[in-house]
Scaffold this motif. Structure first.
Motif, mmCIF file in Angstrom:
data_model
loop_
_atom_site.group_PDB
_atom_site.id
_atom_site.type_symbol
_atom_site.label_atom_id
_atom_site.label_comp_id
_atom_site.label_asym_id
_atom_site.label_seq_id
_atom_site.Cartn_x
_atom_site.Cartn_y
_atom_site.Cartn_z
ATOM 1 N N SER A 154 5.124 42.807 33.755
ATOM 2 C CA SER A 154 3.992 43.550 34.311
ATOM 3 C C SER A 154 3.024 42.652 35.076
ATOM 4 O O SER A 154 2.346 43.107 35.981
ATOM 5 N N ASP A 155 2.979 41.350 34.759
ATOM 6 C CA ASP A 155 2.100 40.431 35.487
ATOM 7 C C ASP A 155 2.743 39.901 36.770
ATOM 8 O O ASP A 155 2.163 39.080 37.467
ATOM 9 N N GLY A 156 3.966 40.356 37.072
ATOM 10 C CA GLY A 156 4.661 39.933 38.286
ATOM 11 C C GLY A 156 5.567 38.734 38.102
ATOM 12 O O GLY A 156 6.318 38.373 39.006
ATOM 13 N N SER A 157 5.536 38.100 36.940
ATOM 14 C CA SER A 157 6.393 36.945 36.701
ATOM 15 C C SER A 157 7.838 37.401 36.496
ATOM 16 O O SER A 157 8.118 38.557 36.196
ATOM 17 N N VAL A 158 8.754 36.465 36.659
ATOM 18 C CA VAL A 158 10.174 36.765 36.496
ATOM 19 C C VAL A 158 10.444 37.189 35.066
ATOM 20 O O VAL A 158 10.010 36.540 34.114
ATOM 21 N N GLY A 159 11.172 38.290 34.900
ATOM 22 C CA GLY A 159 11.593 38.751 33.584
ATOM 23 C C GLY A 159 13.035 38.371 33.335
ATOM 24 O O GLY A 159 13.355 37.674 32.381
ATOM 25 N N THR A 160 13.921 38.819 34.221
ATOM 26 C CA THR A 160 15.351 38.515 34.116
ATOM 27 C C THR A 160 15.836 38.085 35.486
ATOM 28 O O THR A 160 15.476 38.698 36.496
ATOM 29 N N ARG A 161 16.659 37.041 35.501
ATOM 30 C CA ARG A 161 17.197 36.568 36.772
ATOM 31 C C ARG A 161 18.567 35.954 36.568
ATOM 32 O O ARG A 161 18.936 35.566 35.450
ATOM 33 N N ILE A 162 19.291 35.867 37.666
ATOM 34 C CA ILE A 162 20.491 35.044 37.723
ATOM 35 C C ILE A 162 20.097 33.823 38.536
ATOM 36 O O ILE A 162 19.565 33.953 39.645
ATOM 37 N N ALA A 163 20.291 32.651 37.973
ATOM 38 C CA ALA A 163 19.945 31.400 38.649
ATOM 39 C C ALA A 163 21.232 30.664 38.991
ATOM 40 O O ALA A 163 22.140 30.558 38.165
ATOM 41 N N ARG A 164 21.276 30.165 40.210
ATOM 42 C CA ARG A 164 22.448 29.415 40.677
ATOM 43 C C ARG A 164 21.986 28.008 41.039
ATOM 44 O O ARG A 164 21.130 27.832 41.903
ATOM 45 N N TRP A 165 22.526 27.029 40.342
ATOM 46 C CA TRP A 165 22.199 25.629 40.572
ATOM 47 C C TRP A 165 23.264 25.024 41.470
ATOM 48 O O TRP A 165 24.462 25.091 41.157
ATOM 49 N N ALA A 166 22.861 24.419 42.577
ATOM 50 C CA ALA A 166 23.789 23.756 43.483
ATOM 51 C C ALA A 166 24.354 22.505 42.814
ATOM 52 O O ALA A 166 23.701 21.879 41.966
ATOM 53 N N ALA A 167 25.563 22.139 43.198
ATOM 54 C CA ALA A 167 26.167 20.898 42.698
ATOM 55 C C ALA A 167 25.210 19.738 42.972
ATOM 56 O O ALA A 167 24.615 19.654 44.045
ATOM 57 N N GLY A 168 25.045 18.874 41.978
ATOM 58 C CA GLY A 168 24.187 17.707 42.123
ATOM 59 C C GLY A 168 22.721 17.935 41.788
ATOM 60 O O GLY A 168 21.924 17.002 41.837
ATOM 61 N N THR A 169 22.338 19.153 41.417
ATOM 62 C CA THR A 169 20.939 19.430 41.075
ATOM 63 C C THR A 169 20.582 18.732 39.762
ATOM 64 O O THR A 169 21.366 18.735 38.813
ATOM 65 N N GLU A 170 19.390 18.130 39.738
ATOM 66 C CA GLU A 170 18.912 17.463 38.530
ATOM 67 C C GLU A 170 17.422 17.726 38.379
ATOM 68 O O GLU A 170 16.667 17.636 39.348
ATOM 69 N N THR A 171 17.005 18.063 37.161
ATOM 70 C CA THR A 171 15.583 18.252 36.885
ATOM 71 C C THR A 171 15.015 16.952 36.344
ATOM 72 O O THR A 171 15.765 16.077 35.898
ATOM 73 N N SER A 172 13.698 16.829 36.377
ATOM 74 C CA SER A 172 13.079 15.618 35.838
ATOM 75 C C SER A 172 12.116 16.012 34.725
ATOM 76 O O SER A 172 11.405 17.008 34.828
#
Length: 116
Positions: free
Chosen positions: A33-51
Motif C-alpha cells: 500500500s505504500d508503493g514499495s515492492v511486494g512481490t517480484r521476479i528478480a533476474r541477476w545478470a552473470a557476474g553480478t556481485e553485491t557488496s
C-alpha cells in the motif's frame, strides 16, 4: 496490505532495472500500500556481485528459480529450488552469481521496528 490482482500473464510485465542494484532487473508483480515492492521476479545478470551484508526492514521470502547464487559470507552456492525466509533485520549476503540467476521474492512490511 498488498494490491489486489486476479490472475494475469507475468510475461506481460516488462523487465526494468532494479533502481537500487546494478546488474539486476525486475518484474514487479505486486506492490504494498505504500508503493514499495511486494512481490517480484528478480533476474541477476552473470557476474553480478553485491557488496556488504544486507539488512532490511521487511520480511522476505526468496525462491531461486534458475541459475545459482553464491553467498560470500557462508561460502556456499545455492541453485534452483533453494528457498530463504528472512525476518526483518536478519543479516544476509553479500552475494555473487557467476552464471546469473532468477528468483521469486515476496516481501511484507510490518508496523514494528526490525529485529536487531
Amino acid at each position: 496490505m498488498k494490491d489486489e490482482r486476479e490472475f494475469f500473464d507475468v510475461e506481460a510485465v516488462p523487465w526494468r532495472p532494479d533502481p537500487t542494484a546494478a546488474g539486476i532487473t525486475e518484474r514487479v508483480l505486486s506492490r504494498e500500500s505504500d508503493g514499495s515492492v511486494g512481490t517480484r521476479i528478480a533476474r541477476w545478470a552473470a557476474g553480478t556481485e553485491t557488496s556488504g551484508v544486507i539488512r532490511h526492514d521487511y520480511f522476505e521470502e526468496v525462491l531461486l528459480l534458475e541459475g545459482s547464487l553464491h553467498d560470500i559470507t557462508l561460502d556456499r552456492t545455492f541453485g534452483a529450488g533453494y528457498f530463504a525466509s528472512r525476518q526483518p533485520g536478519m543479516p544476509h549476503g553479500p552475494y555473487r552469481t557467476v552464471d546469473g540467476c532468477t528468483m521469486l521474492e515476496i516481501r511484507h512490511h510490518i508496523d514494528q521496528p526490525p529485529v536487531s
